[in-house]
Write a protein that holds these residues in place. Structure first.
Motif, PDB file in Angstrom:
ATOM      1  N   PRO A   1       3.201 -22.605  32.225  1.00 54.86           N
ATOM      2  CA  PRO A   1       4.438 -22.240  32.913  1.00 54.86           C
ATOM      3  C   PRO A   1       4.365 -22.441  34.420  1.00 54.86           C
ATOM      4  O   PRO A   1       5.392 -22.748  35.041  1.00 54.86           O
ATOM      5  N   ILE A   2       3.170 -22.335  35.022  1.00 57.00           N
ATOM      6  CA  ILE A   2       3.066 -22.552  36.468  1.00 57.00           C
ATOM      7  C   ILE A   2       3.431 -23.991  36.798  1.00 57.00           C
ATOM      8  O   ILE A   2       4.177 -24.251  37.740  1.00 57.00           O
TER       9      ILE A   2
ATOM     10  N   GLY B   1      15.798 -24.943  34.572  1.00 57.90           N
ATOM     11  CA  GLY B   1      14.950 -25.337  33.451  1.00 57.90           C
ATOM     12  C   GLY B   1      13.561 -24.756  33.583  1.00 57.90           C
ATOM     13  O   GLY B   1      12.998 -24.222  32.628  1.00 57.90           O
ATOM     14  N   GLY B   2      12.993 -24.842  34.801  1.00 54.12           N
ATOM     15  CA  GLY B   2      11.650 -24.307  35.017  1.00 54.12           C
ATOM     16  C   GLY B   2      11.603 -22.806  34.793  1.00 54.12           C
ATOM     17  O   GLY B   2      10.692 -22.288  34.132  1.00 54.12           O
ATOM     18  N   LEU B   3      12.628 -22.087  35.312  1.00 56.47           N
ATOM     19  CA  LEU B   3      12.654 -20.633  35.135  1.00 56.47           C
ATOM     20  C   LEU B   3      12.779 -20.272  33.662  1.00 56.47           C
ATOM     21  O   LEU B   3      12.111 -19.362  33.168  1.00 56.47           O
ATOM     22  N   ARG B   4      13.640 -21.018  32.950  1.00 58.23           N
ATOM     23  CA  ARG B   4      13.796 -20.746  31.519  1.00 58.23           C
ATOM     24  C   ARG B   4      12.495 -20.987  30.781  1.00 58.23           C
ATOM     25  O   ARG B   4      12.096 -20.188  29.927  1.00 58.23           O
ATOM     26  N   ALA B   5      11.812 -22.092  31.136  1.00 51.95           N
ATOM     27  CA  ALA B   5      10.552 -22.417  30.459  1.00 51.95           C
ATOM     28  C   ALA B   5       9.542 -21.297  30.664  1.00 51.95           C
ATOM     29  O   ALA B   5       8.871 -20.863  29.720  1.00 51.95           O
ATOM     30  N   ALA B   6       9.459 -20.788  31.916  1.00 51.56           N
ATOM     31  CA  ALA B   6       8.485 -19.733  32.185  1.00 51.56           C
ATOM     32  C   ALA B   6       8.851 -18.468  31.424  1.00 51.56           C
ATOM     33  O   ALA B   6       7.993 -17.847  30.780  1.00 51.56           O
TER      34      ALA B   6
ATOM     35  N   ILE C   1       4.851 -13.541  40.013  1.00 49.08           N
ATOM     36  CA  ILE C   1       5.065 -13.622  41.466  1.00 49.08           C
ATOM     37  C   ILE C   1       5.938 -14.833  41.782  1.00 49.08           C
ATOM     38  O   ILE C   1       6.941 -14.732  42.505  1.00 49.08           O
ATOM     39  N   ILE C   2       5.590 -15.993  41.197  1.00 47.95           N
ATOM     40  CA  ILE C   2       6.362 -17.209  41.471  1.00 47.95           C
ATOM     41  C   ILE C   2       7.786 -17.048  40.959  1.00 47.95           C
ATOM     42  O   ILE C   2       8.755 -17.416  41.633  1.00 47.95           O
ATOM     43  N   PHE C   3       7.894 -16.464  39.786  1.00 45.09           N
ATOM     44  CA  PHE C   3       9.207 -16.216  39.188  1.00 45.09           C
ATOM     45  C   PHE C   3      10.077 -15.404  40.139  1.00 45.09           C
ATOM     46  O   PHE C   3      11.219 -15.756  40.428  1.00 45.09           O
TER      47      PHE C   3
ATOM     48  N   VAL D   1      14.654 -15.027  44.205  1.00 38.56           N
ATOM     49  CA  VAL D   1      15.233 -14.433  45.408  1.00 38.56           C
ATOM     50  C   VAL D   1      14.973 -15.279  46.643  1.00 38.56           C
ATOM     51  O   VAL D   1      15.142 -14.818  47.749  1.00 38.56           O
ATOM     52  N   ASN D   2      14.569 -16.550  46.433  1.00 40.01           N
ATOM     53  CA  ASN D   2      14.142 -17.339  47.582  1.00 40.01           C
ATOM     54  C   ASN D   2      15.332 -17.773  48.431  1.00 40.01           C
ATOM     55  O   ASN D   2      15.876 -18.855  48.260  1.00 40.01           O
ATOM     56  N   LYS D   3      15.757 -16.893  49.329  1.00 41.82           N
ATOM     57  CA  LYS D   3      16.838 -17.255  50.244  1.00 41.82           C
ATOM     58  C   LYS D   3      16.212 -17.775  51.523  1.00 41.82           C
ATOM     59  O   LYS D   3      15.289 -17.183  52.060  1.00 41.82           O
TER      60      LYS D   3
END
Lengths: 372, 199
Positions: A143-144, A161-166, B74-76, B81-83
């Motif tokens: 996922p990273i 897409g990336g967020l959904r995959a993670a 953390i990345i998620f 919220v990455n404004k």
């Protein structure tokens, strides 16, 4: 339990016959199994791509690839060559470092996981003690890479897409690990070799699928979700997200994603066959066949026969599962994201916890059947 | 020197370099997304160091927990919220930096002190347990380390309840003792876009 062919030992003996030291022989040996597995993984992908095209065509009453080689068997090679010579495009506003690192981070853990896939008693790269746990740990790195490529593409579809995959792979990892844990509980070991040996007592009757039917279904659903196959291919849902995290990718970088997803599919199928379908075991135990033929179990003929039967059985079982996965892809509709997360957290997670509890109870009650 | 030892030394120096440079990158880089990804790299190299110490189970657990769960979350969170906003300059940054540096140096000296005073060798010579370590860790977790193990799980439970309360403010907006409504409304209602200003 060290019966069967030991290629490493005999190879080292031959090299020592040429007057090489033990260490040098080991170093010459080390890359060979890795190369063999890498090549077989890539060939496996080519076969799967061809199967996918042919089966999807059959499911839709088309002919499918026909002109590239007999029955279109060379079509996947043509696909690969096309991707190889295509221009490698990095979008101007993309983050070029992360854009390049993303596909690598997706592919490398999948290939590393082949370390623990056994095709026979001694036919695997490394019998590491943590075995199946290594695969669970490695598959959590993926996922990273997906998040990285989704973010670096600088495209809202890619990011979604990336967020959904993670999100998907985090939610389905837990029931997956819990169903593996039930198997480990019965085996008393994490090693894939021990898991297969524990199922080899009475041929088809001693396979884990009879003792862990619920775990088998949970594992299969979660494996499909981890591979992002339909009905769980939300991260790249064409109608909503163009192509998800791979929207901006072209050429070889796209090919890495493509390769990664198919290697992951084959790996999942192999692991299902190892965990639940007796791995390299023949439906009738080889010991019985040897007794019928009146040969001792460690006769060279029987050993070669066992090794080749092992490889054939592992690959056959895995490809049967790949066939099921392809049929599922071309016959089922996609689930929505809320349905996907509901299924993972509210259904599979409690069921797999209950499965683990029942397995533990059965192990205490019937130690002879559930591995005391 | 045998080949195995040389390989080990090369691996160790590469891994420790990656850990140090990566950790410096995590705190020094301006872009928070880079920092988050570098943190993942640091966790991976620490797992590599565990592998060099024959602790394969700990290494895999490190990858699973820190890379696969903590770092992904953390990345998620950063990506959700990455404004892009210009941060205001902090007042008297210099004195703040001096204070934090001195605290870090104190911690470092403490760690060095522990490193020098502790006897790292195993009680019995040649007692490397290798693959057995999984069993040993399990035994310890369920015997002499049972209480810390359980306390950690209670801590996680508390964090989870806290997260649920924070996430569902729109449901739990009543003070439990007085029954009066508490101002705990979300800035963004579930079906209301953020751009429309509230009156």
């Amino acid at each position: 339990m060290n019966s069967g062919l030991d290629l490493e030992y005999s190879f080292n003996e031959i090299l020592k016959g040429f007057g090489l030291s033990n260490e040098l022989a080991h170093i010459i040996w080390l890359p060979l199994p890795m190369l063999v597995v890498l090549v077989s993984a890539v060939v496996g992908v080519l076969v799967t791509v061809w199967l996918e095209r042919k089966i999807s065509a059959a499911a839709q009453q088309r002919i499918g690839p026909e002109y590239a080689g007999a029955l279109g068997v060379l079509q996947p090679i043509a696909d690969g060559l096309k991707l190889l010579v295509k221009e490698d495009i990095i979008p101007a506003k993309a983050d070029s470092i992360l854009f390049t690192a993303g596909p690598i981070l997706v592919l490398v853990p999948v290939i590393l996981s082949w370390l623990i896939v056994p095709f026979g008693q001694n036919l695997l790269i490394s019998n590491v003690g943590i075995g199946i746990f290594l695969w669970i740990a490695l598959s959590s790195i993926q996922p990273i890479g997906l998040l990285m490529s989704g973010y670096a593409s600088n495209n809202k579809y890619s990011l979604l897409g990336g967020l959904r995959a993670a999100a998907q792979s985090i939610s389905y990892e837990i029931p997956l690990a819990l169903s593996v844990l039930a198997i480990v509980l019965m085996t008393n070991s994490l090693s894939t070799i021990d898991i297969v040996n524990q199922q080899s007592g009475a041929g088809i009757l001693s396979w884990n699928i009879w003792r862990q039917p619920v775990g088998f279904i949970i594992f299969w659903i979660c494996a499909l979700a981890e591979c992002e196959r339909l009905p769980f291919d939300l991260p790249e849902a064409e109608e909503e997200l163009v192509a998800g995290y791979q929207t901006e990718y072209a050429g070889m970088k796209f090919a890495l994603f493509y390769l990664g997803s198919y290697i992951n599919l084959i790996l999942s199928a192999l692991l299902v066959s190892i965990l639940y379908l007796g791995g390299w075991g023949f439906p009738i135990p080889v010991e019985i066949i040897a007794r019928v033929l009146n040969l001792p179990i460690d006769a060279p003929v029987i050993q070669v026969f066992t090794a080749s039967i092992g490889i054939i059985m592992t690959v056959l079982k895995a490809y049967l599962l790949v066939f099921v996965a392809i049929l599922l892809r071309w016959t089922t509709p996609r689930v929505r994201i809320d349905q996907l997360l509901d299924l993972g957290w509210k259904f599979l997670l409690p069921i797999s916890l209950a499965n683990l509890l029942v397995t533990a109870g059965l192990k205490l009650a019937f130690p002879q059947f559930f591995g005391g | 020197m045998s080949i195995a030892v040389t390989t080990q030394i090369i691996c160790f120096s590469v891994l420790s370099l990656v850990v140090i440079i990566g950790a410096l990158g995590v705190i020094l880089l301006e872009n928070i997304v880079y920092s988050a990804f570098l943190l993942g790299g640091v966790f991976m190299s620490v797992a590599g160091l565990y592998l060099l110490l024959n602790a394969s189970f700990v290494a895999a657990a490190q990858v699973l927990v820190y890379v696969g769960a903590v770092n992904v979350l953390i990345i998620f969170a950063i990506m959700l919220v990455n404004k892009k906003e210009d941060l205001k300059a902090i007042e008297n940054i210099k004195s703040r930096r001096i204070i934090s540096t001195s605290i870090c140096l104190t911690l470092l000296s403490l760690l060095i002190r522990v490193d020098l005073s502790n006897i790292w060798g195993l009680a019995e010579p040649n007692a490397s347990i290798g693959e057995e370590s999984t069993v040993r860790i399990g035994e310890h977790l369920f015997s002499d380390y049972l209480l810390p193990f359980e306390v950690a799980s209670v801590l996680l439970l508390m964090a989870m309840i806290g997260a649920i309360v924070l996430a569902r403010r729109d449901v739990m907006n009543e003070d439990i003792s007085t029954g009066l409504p508490v101002d705990q409304e979300l800035i963004e209602k579930p079906n209301e876009p953020l751009l429309i200003k509230k009156n």
